[in-house]
Design an enzyme around this catalytic site. Structure first.
Site, PDB file in Angstrom:
ATOM      1  CB  ILE A 144      -7.733  35.510  21.872  1.00  0.00           C
ATOM      2  CG1 ILE A 144      -7.399  36.793  21.115  1.00  0.00           C
ATOM      3  CG2 ILE A 144      -7.003  34.308  21.261  1.00  0.00           C
ATOM      4  CD1 ILE A 144      -7.726  36.772  19.640  1.00  0.00           C
ATOM      5  CE  LYS A 145     -12.656  27.290  21.893  1.00  0.00           C
ATOM      6  NZ  LYS A 145     -13.638  26.496  21.123  1.00  0.00           N
TER       7      LYS A 145
END
Length: 351
Positions: free
Chosen positions: A237-238
């Site tokens: 996840i960014k």
């Protein structure tokens, strides 16, 4: 190494380096490490070739086999216009220089557009892991609209030798339902072809601003965006670093619980980021925070601060672009190396 980090942190050094998290203990998290693929991802239903791609990402660059990631993302030529992004340093109109910067800096991977990576694939795809960003906000409509549109197909990423694909969902936007379906399908196909998946979990809704306060980067709302992202099987996840909290309560929508604010978070930036990690299945899926826009002379100190917060919160690394490529290559390499030094420094521990 710790002396240089403390100097860059300035008067925040003790607050950030000495903090002990009393909300979610680190023992409750699945933390990054050299064995992350074996310990976390291999226990899931990911196809075996995906595990190889994840290991290729973790095993490359200056941070090889630490479990941490330093990724150079340069999709801003579409997301923010080529002129706005590359005029400060026109060398990066040339896609090869983007890949060269990632290589020179010892990044784990380079993330960019179909055109950029395609232009350099035959020369570099075997030298550094490629991450193809599939969708973008085209930013040439008048009036402007905020929507993520598919620019590339998953098969194109596979054909050029990419180890991973990435995409953005604007959670909270009217178009988010369509984007979730598109990205979920794309990620399923990427996994079938053996590539890892990275989701830019961004919030986008004018209603997320109230009484002069912007909650697009609040810990509670970004945490839920992360939880939706891992639900559609993003491997990584960014997310933007949280800057406040209480989006749900201030905006009076959705559902939350008082314990989110009384027990699971405090106002400390490391505790806010830890809530983001918690929402990534307690760290089973890695959290990388974005480096943010370039602000000039303060970029180096800000990048190191973000890296310290991410690492001490239990995150997996940093993905920083504009701070690096909007300056001469040697300075960009220095900045990316300073970020990586935080993850290499054994004196910077998980809080």
């Amino acid at each position: 190494m710790i002396d240089a980090i403390e100097k860059l942190l300035g008067d925040q050094a003790r607050t950030l380096l000495d903090h002990t998290c009393s909300t979610v203990p680190k023992q409750s998290l699945h933390l990054p490490g050299p064995d992350a693929v074996d310990r976390l991802y291999a226990l899931s239903d990911r196809p075996v070739p995906v595990l190889g791609s994840l290991q290729a990402l973790i095993g490359n660059g200056r941070l090889a086999d630490t479990g941490y990631l330093s990724i150079l993302p340069v999709d801003q030529g579409i997301e923010h216009s080529a002129g706005a992004s590359f005029a400060p340093n026109p060398a990066y109109f040339d896609p090869e220089n983007i890949v060269k910067l990632a290589l020179e800096a010892g990044c784990n991977a380079v993330a960019s557009t179909l055109g950029v990576l395609g232009a350099a694939a035959r020369k570099y795809a075997h030298k550094i892991p490629f991450l193809l960003k599939l969708n973008h906000n085209e930013l040439l409509s008048l009036p402007a609209k905020h929507d993520q549109i598919m620019f590339a197909q998953v098969e194109q990423a596979w054909n050029m030798g990419c180890r991973a694909v990435g995409a953005t969902v604007y959670f909270g936007a009217p178009e988010s339902s369509r984007q979730i379906v598109e990205v979920s399908r794309a990620f399923e196909r990427a996994h079938q072809l053996g590539m890892a998946t990275v989701l830019w979990c961004y919030l986008r809704n004018p209603g997320f601003k109230k009484d002069g306060v912007d909650y697009h980067a609040s810990a509670d709302l970004t945490g839920q965006a992360n939880h939706l992202g891992v639900t559609i099987q993003a491997d990584i996840i960014k997310q933007k670093l949280p800057v406040n909290n209480g989006g749900y309560t201030a905006l009076k929508f959705g559902m939350t619980n008082p314990k989110v604010y009384s027990e699971l978070t405090t106002d400390h930036p490391i505790d806010l980021c830890r809530y983001q990690v918690l929402n990534c299945y307690a760290g089973r899926m890695g959290l990388i925070n974005s480096g943010g826009p370039s602000g000039g002379e303060s970029d180096l100190a800000e990048a190191v601060r973000t890296a310290v917060i991410n690492k001490r919160a239990g995150g997996m690394g940093l993905i920083s672009g504009r701070k690096a490529f909007q300056r001469p290559m040697a300075e960009g390499v220095k900045l990316l190396n300073a970020i990586q030094d935080v993850y290499l420094c054994k004196d910077v521990t998980v809080a």
